[in-house]
Design an enzyme around this catalytic site. Structure first.
Site, PDB file in Angstrom:
ATOM      1  N   HIS A  41       0.834  -1.209   0.000  1.00 19.34           N
ATOM      2  CA  HIS A  41       0.000   0.000   0.000  1.00 19.34           C
ATOM      3  C   HIS A  41       0.867   1.255   0.000  1.00 19.34           C
ATOM      4  CE1 HIS A  41      -3.575  -2.452   1.718  1.00 19.34           C
ATOM      5  NE2 HIS A  41      -3.643  -2.357   0.422  1.00 19.34           N
ATOM      6  N   HIS A  75      -0.572 -10.101   1.936  1.00 19.14           N
ATOM      7  CA  HIS A  75      -1.871 -10.092   2.607  1.00 19.14           C
ATOM      8  C   HIS A  75      -2.577 -11.445   2.583  1.00 19.14           C
ATOM      9  CE1 HIS A  75      -1.267  -5.857   1.289  1.00 19.14           C
ATOM     10  NE2 HIS A  75      -1.804  -5.582   2.448  1.00 19.14           N
ATOM     11  N   CYS A  97       2.435 -13.700   3.730  1.00 18.96           N
ATOM     12  CA  CYS A  97       3.242 -13.605   4.940  1.00 18.96           C
ATOM     13  C   CYS A  97       3.032 -14.838   5.812  1.00 18.96           C
ATOM     14  CB  CYS A  97       2.833 -12.347   5.716  1.00 18.96           C
ATOM     15  SG  CYS A  97       3.590 -12.219   7.348  1.00 18.96           S
ATOM     16  N   GLU A 134      -6.316  -8.765   3.468  1.00 20.27           N
ATOM     17  CA  GLU A 134      -6.025  -9.825   4.436  1.00 20.27           C
ATOM     18  C   GLU A 134      -7.311 -10.378   5.025  1.00 20.27           C
ATOM     19  OE1 GLU A 134      -4.294 -10.397   8.914  1.00 20.27           O
ATOM     20  OE2 GLU A 134      -3.266  -8.906   7.673  1.00 20.27           O
ATOM     21  N   CYS A 201       0.464  -9.492  14.674  1.00 19.21           N
ATOM     22  CA  CYS A 201       1.894  -9.648  14.392  1.00 19.21           C
ATOM     23  C   CYS A 201       2.705  -8.808  15.367  1.00 19.21           C
ATOM     24  CB  CYS A 201       2.182  -9.221  12.950  1.00 19.21           C
ATOM     25  SG  CYS A 201       3.938  -9.265  12.528  1.00 19.21           S
ATOM     26  N   SER A 230      -3.677   0.176   6.161  1.00 16.67           N
ATOM     27  CA  SER A 230      -4.410  -0.019   7.420  1.00 16.67           C
ATOM     28  C   SER A 230      -3.463   0.136   8.608  1.00 16.67           C
ATOM     29  CB  SER A 230      -5.056  -1.401   7.421  1.00 16.67           C
ATOM     30  OG  SER A 230      -5.709  -1.660   8.632  1.00 16.67           O
TER      31      SER A 230
END
Length: 289
Positions: A41, A75, A97, A134, A201, A230
């Site tokens: 992003h 994502h 990820c 995500e 995370c 985000s």
């Protein structure tokens, strides 16, 4: 003399770094590579990779492709995307990820355990941004039956007479997640089960206290971030809370010279989607002035 410091803790997280490396490696071979959605992003980083040959597509465009390579960004994606790739003979380069991948597996396992029960007995709830890539991938693990709540206020809409299994998008606020857990614990029926899974995370969550300290050190904070991020919104708001003289910019062109008047120290920081080179460009732009 004006002092400028770039926050060492800001910049790409592990997942974004890996996705970009995979894209660069494939493009270096001279192959055509498609990416499902913006790889990160951040418009300027996307432009850099576009110039290298990366072609960004959406899901509708992917349905028209056959016998090509498509990169899935950090994502993650729902199962339907993998099924589409199989049908269209698309080779997937999966840069999901590892933290997101583990979360997808947990939600899928919970769904498989509860889906055989009566549909009204339990709720899989995801604390996350509705429509975020995500979150779409996470909801897809439940055949779109999961409930998404975006904020603490929305937790009040849940049915507390039914079982609740609570998860979080990996980049959400840890404090707000704990507030949601506390509220559910206080209101859940004695006959219902409640389980929460801390899936935020830590490499992102740990940035919150670090960026707070950084923001407090300087007269002016420039938070460099794509406005669609985000995670960036969460970190920017924390900077703004600590230091009201904080401005969100996407690049050096957005720096207002008036912000620098009477300022002795400038701190430059960013989100997990902000490249270090972009923060350095902002520093250089100030020095040139």
């Amino acid at each position: 003399m004006l002092q400028i410091e770039i926050d060492n803790g800001s910049g790409f997280c592990f997942g974004v770094t890996t996705a970009i490396q995979k894209a660069e490696e494939e493009l270096a071979k001279g192959n055509t590579l498609y990416c499902l959605g913006d790889i990160v992003h951040n418009g300027m980083e996307c432009d850099r990779l576009r110039q290298m040959g990366l072609v960004t597509i959406n899901h509708d465009e992917m349905r028209q492709l056959h016998d090509v390579k498509v990169l899935l960004r950090a994502h993650g994606e729902p199962p339907a995307t993998y099924e589409l790739a199989r049908r269209n003979h698309i080779e997937i380069i999966d840069a999901t990820c590892p933290v997101v991948l583990q979360l997808q597996k947990k939600i899928k396992k919970q769904y498989s355990l509860t889906s055989n029960l009566l549909p009204l007995t339990s709720q899989i709830v995801i604390f996350g941004k509705k429509g975020h890539a995500e979150v779409l991938g996470l909801v897809g693990q439940t055949q779109s039956s999961a409930i998404v709540i975006e904020s603490f206020e929305e937790v009040k809409k849940l049915d507390f007479s039914r079982d609740i299994y609570l998860y979080s998008q990996t980049t959400k606020s840890l404090d707000e997640f704990h507030q949601i857990i506390e509220y559910i614990q206080q209101h859940i029926s004695a006959d219902a089960t409640f389980k929460s899974f801390d899936t935020i995370c830590r490499s992102v969550a740990n940035r919150m206290p670090n960026i707070s300290s950084f923001a407090a050190k300087h007269d002016l904070i420039l938070f460099v971030c794509g406005r669609k991020s985000s995670n960036g919104k969460v970190l920017f708001n924390e900077c703004l809370r600590v230091n009201p003289n904080t401005h969100l910019i996407e690049g050096p062109d957005e720096i207002d010279p008036q912000w620098l008047e009477g300022i002795h120290t400038v701190g430059i920081c960013g989100a997990t989607s902000t490249p270090k080179w972009l923060m350095e460009q902002c520093r250089d732009a100030i020095l040139e002035r």
